[in-house]
Design an enzyme around this catalytic site. Structure first.
Site, PDB file in Angstrom:
ATOM      1  N   THR A  20      -2.819  18.314  17.954  1.00  0.00           N
ATOM      2  CA  THR A  20      -2.522  17.017  18.576  1.00  0.00           C
ATOM      3  C   THR A  20      -2.175  16.013  17.484  1.00  0.00           C
ATOM      4  O   THR A  20      -1.163  15.305  17.570  1.00  0.00           O
ATOM      5  CB  THR A  20      -3.729  16.526  19.403  1.00  0.00           C
ATOM      6  OG1 THR A  20      -4.008  17.498  20.414  1.00  0.00           O
ATOM      7  CG2 THR A  20      -3.446  15.179  20.052  1.00  0.00           C
ATOM      8  N   SER A  69      -2.953  24.944  14.586  1.00  0.00           N
ATOM      9  CA  SER A  69      -4.329  24.531  14.865  1.00  0.00           C
ATOM     10  C   SER A  69      -5.316  25.667  14.634  1.00  0.00           C
ATOM     11  O   SER A  69      -5.060  26.803  15.046  1.00  0.00           O
ATOM     12  CB  SER A  69      -4.418  24.065  16.322  1.00  0.00           C
ATOM     13  OG  SER A  69      -5.734  23.671  16.622  1.00  0.00           O
ATOM     14  N   CYS A 103      -6.569  20.006  36.444  1.00  0.00           N
ATOM     15  CA  CYS A 103      -7.472  19.011  37.014  1.00  0.00           C
ATOM     16  C   CYS A 103      -7.274  17.687  36.291  1.00  0.00           C
ATOM     17  O   CYS A 103      -7.999  17.365  35.355  1.00  0.00           O
ATOM     18  CB  CYS A 103      -8.924  19.438  36.857  1.00  0.00           C
ATOM     19  SG  CYS A 103      -9.349  20.829  37.873  1.00  0.00           S
ATOM     20  N   THR A 105     -11.283  11.422   4.162  1.00  0.00           N
ATOM     21  CA  THR A 105     -11.944  12.493   3.417  1.00  0.00           C
ATOM     22  C   THR A 105     -11.682  13.825   4.094  1.00  0.00           C
ATOM     23  O   THR A 105     -11.781  13.936   5.320  1.00  0.00           O
ATOM     24  CB  THR A 105     -13.463  12.226   3.348  1.00  0.00           C
ATOM     25  OG1 THR A 105     -13.646  10.986   2.672  1.00  0.00           O
ATOM     26  CG2 THR A 105     -14.194  13.342   2.620  1.00  0.00           C
ATOM     27  N   GLN A 124       0.652  28.038  19.497  1.00  0.00           N
ATOM     28  CA  GLN A 124       0.367  29.313  20.161  1.00  0.00           C
ATOM     29  C   GLN A 124       1.020  30.496  19.443  1.00  0.00           C
ATOM     30  O   GLN A 124       0.770  31.645  19.784  1.00  0.00           O
ATOM     31  CB  GLN A 124       0.855  29.274  21.623  1.00  0.00           C
ATOM     32  CG  GLN A 124       0.137  28.254  22.490  1.00  0.00           C
ATOM     33  CD  GLN A 124      -1.282  28.657  22.858  1.00  0.00           C
ATOM     34  OE1 GLN A 124      -1.680  29.826  22.712  1.00  0.00           O
ATOM     35  NE2 GLN A 124      -2.065  27.710  23.324  1.00  0.00           N
ATOM     36  N   ASN A 184       2.373  27.253  25.893  1.00  0.00           N
ATOM     37  CA  ASN A 184       0.950  27.554  26.051  1.00  0.00           C
ATOM     38  C   ASN A 184       0.559  28.032  27.446  1.00  0.00           C
ATOM     39  O   ASN A 184      -0.455  28.685  27.603  1.00  0.00           O
ATOM     40  CB  ASN A 184       0.103  26.337  25.661  1.00  0.00           C
ATOM     41  CG  ASN A 184       0.571  25.079  26.325  1.00  0.00           C
ATOM     42  OD1 ASN A 184       1.705  24.618  26.106  1.00  0.00           O
ATOM     43  ND2 ASN A 184      -0.269  24.512  27.161  1.00  0.00           N
ATOM     44  N   HIS A 233      -8.381  26.331  15.900  1.00  0.00           N
ATOM     45  CA  HIS A 233      -9.168  26.939  16.986  1.00  0.00           C
ATOM     46  C   HIS A 233      -8.360  27.815  17.933  1.00  0.00           C
ATOM     47  O   HIS A 233      -8.921  28.483  18.796  1.00  0.00           O
ATOM     48  CB  HIS A 233      -9.957  25.875  17.758  1.00  0.00           C
ATOM     49  CG  HIS A 233      -9.158  25.032  18.693  1.00  0.00           C
ATOM     50  ND1 HIS A 233      -9.145  25.255  20.047  1.00  0.00           N
ATOM     51  CD2 HIS A 233      -8.371  23.956  18.490  1.00  0.00           C
ATOM     52  CE1 HIS A 233      -8.384  24.345  20.635  1.00  0.00           C
ATOM     53  NE2 HIS A 233      -7.903  23.544  19.711  1.00  0.00           N
TER      54      HIS A 233
END
Ligand SMILES: *Cc1c(COP(=O)(O)O)cnc(C)c1O
Length: 412
Positions: free
Chosen positions: A76, A209, A336, A250, A189, A161, A211
Site C-alpha cells: 500500500t 510486500s 464486505c 527509522t 501477487q 489479486n 506478507h
C-alpha cells in the site's frame, strides 16, 4: 490421509510467515537492536549489515541493483509512493492547476492503486481507467490505445489479486519506454512466485510486500530504477532522510531482515512450488467443472497464477455457501464494505453479473497447502453446492429448461 481443520486457502490475502524467516528475524529484536542510522558505533553497524544483506536478497529476487530498493511498510505504501511520488515529480503544471498530466491504470486494480489515482484526479491529473477484457487481461494494445502526448505514468498490476490473471507487463513496459512514460507495476501477487527481472521486463517502479510471500506483515519494498532512465520521485513521508530521502523513518530492521530471508527462500523454491501448485489448481478446476454444472472459472484460461483460482457457482447464494464451507478459509466474491455486501468490483469489471459475483470463491494455495487439504476442500465445496441447489427453486426451473433470465417477475 487426514487433514486438520480449518484449512487455509486464502494465501492471496496473506501467508503464514515461514519459520525460517522468523528464525532469521529473532536476533534483531534483542541482540542486534541498534539503529542502522547510528553511524558512529557498532550497534548501528551490525544492524546496518542486516539491512544490507536484506537489500541484496530483495534485489536478487527481481534482478535489480540493491541501491534501487527502498524499504516501506508494504505494498500500500509502495504504491502510494510510486504513484503520487511520480505524478508529483513529472507533473506538467504547478499544484492547483488543471491538465497536470495523464495517468493510465485499470478498473480492476487493487484499491491501493485506485485510491491514489482518485486522489490525483482531484489534484488536476487526468486518469484513464482501462476496462479489462472478459478474460480479465490488460494488454499492451489497450494501453497503446489510451496513450497520449501528456501521459506521464502508467500503473498496471502484474497479477490480479482476485483472479490471478497475468497482464502483459514486459510489453506494456516496452510501450511506456517508447512513449517516455514512467511504468509502475503492483507486483504484490507476482513477486516471489514467478520469475521477475526489472530490466528485461521493462519496469521503472515495482511494489512488493513481505506478507504475501511468507515474510512478516508491515514490511515491503519499492523498486526505483536508477539508470535508463533514472526515476525521480517526490517523497510522501518526510523526516530523517532514510532510504535516500525517498522514505524517512527509522528502518523496521527485524521486518526488513525477514523480508530479505523470505525473498531468498522464494527464489530457491519458486520452480518446484510453481509446478506443484499448478497441478493442484488444475485438479480443483477440473473436478469442480466436471462434477458440477453451471460453474465458471473466472479470468483467462492459461494466463493465470499457478496457485489461485476464482470460480463462480450458479444457483447458490454466496453467504449460504460461505456458511456451508466455513471450515475452509477462502475469499468470497462479495467485499464486505461497511454494512453493505457489494459484489466484487473486480468481477464486475469483467462483466460477471452481480448474482454470479456474489457466489464466487477465490481459492488461493501456498507453501503449506497439501494435496490432502485440497482434496478435502474440493469434496466439501462440491457437496455443499449440490445440497444448496437441492433447496433452490430457481435451479429446478433451470433444469426444466426455463430461461430464468427471461422471466418477468411479479412485483408484490
Ligand atoms: C495485498 C495487496 C496490496 C496491499 O499490500 P499491503 O502490503 O498489505 O499493504 C496491494 N496490492 C495487491 C495486488 C495486493 O494483493
Amino acid at each position: 490421509m487426514s487433514v486438520d481443520l480449518p484449512i487455509y486457502l486464502d494465501n492471496a490475502a496473506t501467508t503464514r510467515t515461514d519459520p525460517r524467516v522468523v528464525e532469521a528475524m529473532l536476533p534483531y529484536f534483542t541482540e542486534i537492536y541498534g539503529n542502522p542510522g547510528s553511524r558512529n558505533h557498532g550497534f548501528g553497524w551490525v544492524a546496518e549489515d542486516g539491512i544490507d544483506t536484506a537489500r541484496q536478497q530483495v534485489a536478487d529476487l527481481i534482478g535489480a541493483d540493491r541501491k534501487e530498493i527502498i524499504f516501506t511498510s508494504g505494498s500500500t505504501e509502495s504504491n502510494n509512493l510510486a504513484i503520487k511520488g511520480a505524478a508529483s515529480m513529472y507533473a506538467k503544471g504547478p499544484a492547483g492547476s488543471t491538465g497536470r498530466g495523464h495517468i493510465i491504470t485499470a478498473l480492476h486494480e487493487h484499491k491501493a492503486t485506485l485510491d491514489p489515482c482518485k486522489r490525483l484526479q482531484k489534484e488536476g491529473f487526468d486518469v484513464t481507467y482501462l476496462e479489462p477484457g472478459r478474460d480479465g487481461l490488460i494488454t499492451a494494445e489497450m494501453v497503446k490505445g489510451a496513450m497520449r502526448e501528456d501521459t506521464i505514468l502508467v500503473t498496471i498490476m502484474w497479477a490480479n489479486n482476485e483472479l490471478g490473471t497475468i497482464n502483459e507487463i514486459p510489453e506494456i513496459g516496452k510501450l511506456c519506454k517508447e512513449h517516455g512514460a514512467i511504468f509502475h507495476t503492483d507486483a504484490t501477487q507476482w513477486v516471489g512466485k514467478m520469475p521477475t527481472n526489472v530490466n528485461t521486463d521493462n519496469i521503472d517502479l515495482l511494489s512488493l510486500s513481505g506478507h504475501k510471500m511468507y515474510g512478516p506483515k508491515g514490511v515491503g519494498a519499492l523498486y526505483v530504477r536508477r539508470r535508463r532512465p533514472r526515476v525521480r520521485l517526490t517523497a510522501i513521508q518526510e523526516g530523517g532522510g532514510q532510504e535516500r530521502g525517498f522514505r524517512s523513518g527509522t528502518l523496521n530492521v527485524s521486518g526488513i531482515v525477514g523480508l530479505g530471508k523470505a525473498c531468498e527462500l522464494c527464489a530457491a523454491e519458486m520452480d518446484s512450488e510453481q509446478e506443484r501448485l499448478l497441478k493442484l489448481r488444475q485438479k480443483i478446476e477440473q473436478r469442480i467443472t466436471s462434477e458440477l454444472d453451471t460453474v465458471q472459472v473466472n479470468g483467462h484460461a492459461d494466463k493465470r497464477l499457478p496457485h489461485l483460482t476464482n470460480i463462480s457457482f450458479g444457483f447458490v447464494e454466496g453467504e449460504s455457501m460461505m456458511m456451508a464451507i466455513k471450515e475452509i478459509a477462502v475469499s468470497s466474491g462479495s467485499a464486505c464494505t461497511s454494512a453493505s455486501l457489494e459484489p466484487s468490483y473486480v468481477l464486475k469489471a469483467l462483466g460477471v453479473g452481480d448474482d454470479l459475483a456474489h457466489s464466487s470463491l477465490r481459492i488461493s494455495m501456498g507453501r503449506y497447502t497439501t494435496e490432502a487439504e485440497v482434496d478435502y476442500a474440493i469434496d466439501k465445496i462440491i457437496e455443499s453446492v449440490k445440497k444448496l441447489r437441492e433447496l433452490s427453486p430457481l435451479y429446478d426451473m433451470h433444469n426444466e429448461g426455463i430461461d430464468i433470465t427471461k422471466i418477468e417477475w411479479q412485483a408484490h
